[in-house]
Design an enzyme around this catalytic site. Structure first.
Site, PDB file in Angstrom:
ATOM      1  N   GLY A  15       0.830  -1.207   0.000  1.00 41.83           N
ATOM      2  CA  GLY A  15       0.000   0.000   0.000  1.00 41.83           C
ATOM      3  C   GLY A  15       0.862   1.254   0.000  1.00 41.83           C
ATOM      4  NE  ARG A  76      -2.276  -4.586  -1.121  1.00 34.95           N
ATOM      5  CZ  ARG A  76      -1.881  -3.875  -0.069  1.00 34.95           C
ATOM      6  NH1 ARG A  76      -0.750  -4.141   0.531  1.00 34.95           N
ATOM      7  NH2 ARG A  76      -2.609  -2.877   0.383  1.00 34.95           N
ATOM      8  CG  ASP A 107       4.503  -7.494   7.514  1.00 33.73           C
ATOM      9  OD1 ASP A 107       3.714  -6.580   7.221  1.00 33.73           O
ATOM     10  OD2 ASP A 107       4.141  -8.663   7.714  1.00 33.73           O
ATOM     11  CB  THR A 130       2.530   0.238   6.027  1.00 33.64           C
ATOM     12  OG1 THR A 130       1.168   0.030   6.441  1.00 33.64           O
ATOM     13  CG2 THR A 130       3.438  -0.184   7.165  1.00 33.64           C
ATOM     14  CG  ASP A 132      -2.102  -0.652   8.277  1.00 33.60           C
ATOM     15  OD1 ASP A 132      -2.779   0.346   7.967  1.00 33.60           O
ATOM     16  OD2 ASP A 132      -2.328  -1.787   7.828  1.00 33.60           O
ATOM     17  CG  ASP A 134       1.339  -3.173  10.291  1.00 36.90           C
ATOM     18  OD1 ASP A 134       2.260  -2.600   9.681  1.00 36.90           O
ATOM     19  OD2 ASP A 134       0.504  -3.889   9.727  1.00 36.90           O
ATOM     20  NE  ARG A 167     -28.707  12.199  13.301  1.00 35.78           N
ATOM     21  CZ  ARG A 167     -29.006  12.764  12.144  1.00 35.78           C
ATOM     22  NH1 ARG A 167     -28.050  13.306  11.402  1.00 35.78           N
ATOM     23  NH2 ARG A 167     -30.239  12.786  11.722  1.00 35.78           N
ATOM     24  NE  ARG A 176      -3.581  -5.844   4.753  1.00 36.80           N
ATOM     25  CZ  ARG A 176      -4.168  -5.936   3.572  1.00 36.80           C
ATOM     26  NH1 ARG A 176      -5.180  -6.757   3.411  1.00 36.80           N
ATOM     27  NH2 ARG A 176      -3.737  -5.221   2.547  1.00 36.80           N
ATOM     28  CD  GLN A 256      -8.644   6.012   7.574  1.00 34.75           C
ATOM     29  OE1 GLN A 256      -8.332   5.754   8.711  1.00 34.75           O
ATOM     30  NE2 GLN A 256      -9.389   5.203   6.846  1.00 34.75           N
TER      31      GLN A 256
HETATM   32  O1  F6P Z   1      -1.726  -1.499   4.700  1.00 36.96           O
HETATM   33  C1  F6P Z   1      -2.317  -0.294   4.486  1.00 36.96           C
HETATM   34  C2  F6P Z   1      -3.788  -0.451   4.223  1.00 36.96           C
HETATM   35  O2  F6P Z   1      -4.338   0.822   3.911  1.00 36.96           O
HETATM   36  C3  F6P Z   1      -4.593  -1.106   5.358  1.00 36.96           C
HETATM   37  O3  F6P Z   1      -4.893  -0.196   6.387  1.00 36.96           O
HETATM   38  C4  F6P Z   1      -5.803  -1.616   4.630  1.00 36.96           C
HETATM   39  O4  F6P Z   1      -6.373  -2.713   5.285  1.00 36.96           O
HETATM   40  C5  F6P Z   1      -5.216  -2.038   3.297  1.00 36.96           C
HETATM   41  O5  F6P Z   1      -4.020  -1.307   3.121  1.00 36.96           O
HETATM   42  C6  F6P Z   1      -6.121  -1.790   2.118  1.00 36.96           C
HETATM   43  O6  F6P Z   1      -5.510  -2.323   1.005  1.00 36.96           O
HETATM   44  P1  F6P Z   1      -5.990  -2.073  -0.488  1.00 36.96           P
HETATM   45  O7  F6P Z   1      -5.658  -0.649  -0.839  1.00 36.96           O
HETATM   46  O8  F6P Z   1      -5.216  -3.052  -1.300  1.00 36.96           O
HETATM   47  O9  F6P Z   1      -7.468  -2.293  -0.496  1.00 36.96           O
END
Ligand code: F6P
Length: 323
Positions: A15, A76, A107, A130, A132, A134, A167, A176, A256
């Site tokens: 990503g 990917r 990773d 990334t 994330d 992570d 609300r 992810r 995001q």
């Molecule tokens: O790893 C980054 C990320 O944005 C995650 O937060 C999310 O789950 C995933 O990639 C979405 O991947 P794609 O853009 O392939 O749908």
């Protein structure tokens, strides 16, 4: 003695993340200072297999450092998972006389690139990119800070309308398998509840908390994608407990991941881009450049894995503000 590097291949994979372009700029600038030329491999591992390789200059990259995404494009790659794919990639590396590689990604990218070392001795250094956050071996990954700022601004906007109507909103943020974006964006936007994969019991706290919710105020739940619960499931659980609630939900999604990188992400890209080239020049290989406690560190790819925990201090902040 370490062989003198002449030509580095740079690519982004997985990503995209804001800050990748700053890392590319810094790597090209550092390479130029060392008399090393740099090529960009487009679309990650796919570009290595397709020989989609372009020359990069500092002048060009200086002008794109402020942009989100990656100017090299990313993908990917299933083909690189096969030995045939990796052999073609290696042929292209030799054909282009590339004698060092820098890969920017998560990773999965580092697992992919370390597979190359099974069939070649081409030196490789990784940079964690990334949103994330992570990845083991660094406190922060490229793109995390920018993504958190975007998510926080979106949740602030949602709060304006939520407050106006009293609300409840459930807002799903990315990550992810990781709750980092959830914790940072939730805490900084004053969320009433934060649901992250690292702490599954928090759904029970939320359901308990809303038993007494009287709809005289806004109520914001930040739900991390990594929970795999989904907006519909969480919303239905909320309704089961209290069907008087005026409930709305919102999935922030890829908004995001885009946008200009924050100053922190540009700085991180600059530091890691410089470090990655210096590491290659010093003969390092199969390691990821990272920053821990504000110090530059190299961690072997064999030790890189997904980070599956949130540190205790952050956890206690969630408990203090959201339970
Ligand atoms: O790893 C980054 C990320 O944005 C995650 O937060 C999310 O789950 C995933 O990639 C979405 O991947 P794609 O853009 O392939 O749908």
């Amino acid at each position: 003695m370490t062989k003198k590097l002449k030509h580095i291949g740079l690519f982004t994979s997985g990503g995209d993340a804001p800050g990748m372009n700053a890392a590319l700029y810094a790597a090209v600038k550092t390479a130029a200072a060392n008399g090393i030329s740099v090529s960009g491999i487009r679309k990650g591992f796919e570009g290595l297999i397709d020989n989609d390789i372009v020359a990069l200059t500092t002048c060009q990259l200086q002008k794109t450092m402020h942009l989100g995404g990656t100017i090299l494009k990313t993908a990917r790659s299933d083909r690189f998972r096969t030995i045939e794919g990796r052999k073609i990639a290696l042929q292209n590396i030799h054909k282009n006389e590339i004698d060092g590689l820098i890969a920017i990604g998560g990773d999965g990218t580092f697992r992919g690139i370390s597979l190359l070392s099974d069939i070649s001795d081409i030196p490789c250094i990784g940079i964690p990119g990334t949103i994330d956050n992570d990845t083991v071996g660094t406190d922060y990954t490229l793109g995390f800070d920018s993504a958190v700022n975007t998510a926080m601004t979106c949740i602030d906007n949602i709060r304006d309308t939520a407050e106006s109507h009293n609300r409840m909103f459930v807002v799903e943020v990315m990550g992810r398998d990781s709750g980092y974006i959830g914790v940072y964006s939730g805490l900084t936007s004053g969320a009433d509840s934060i649901l992250i994969p690292e702490s599954p019991q928090d759904l029970e706290y939320l359901l308990d908390k809303i038993k007494g919710y009287n709809s005289e105020d806004a109520f914001i739940v930040v739900l991390s994608e990594g929970n795999k619960l989904g907006l519909n499931y969480v919303s239905s659980k909320i309704r089961q407990v209290n069907d008087e609630i005026d409930l709305r939900f919102c999935k922030l999604g890829h908004i995001q991941r885009g946008g200009n990188p924050s100053a922190s992400d540009r700085m991180l890209g600059i530091r890691l881009g410089v470090m990655a080239v210096n590491a290659l020049v010093q003969g390092e290989s199969n390691k990821m450049a990272g920053i821990c406690d504000n110090q530059l560190v190299l961690t072997p790819f064999s030790k890189i894995a997904k980070q599956h925990s949130i540190d205790r201090e952050l956890r206690s902040l969630v408990e203090l503000f959201c339970h």
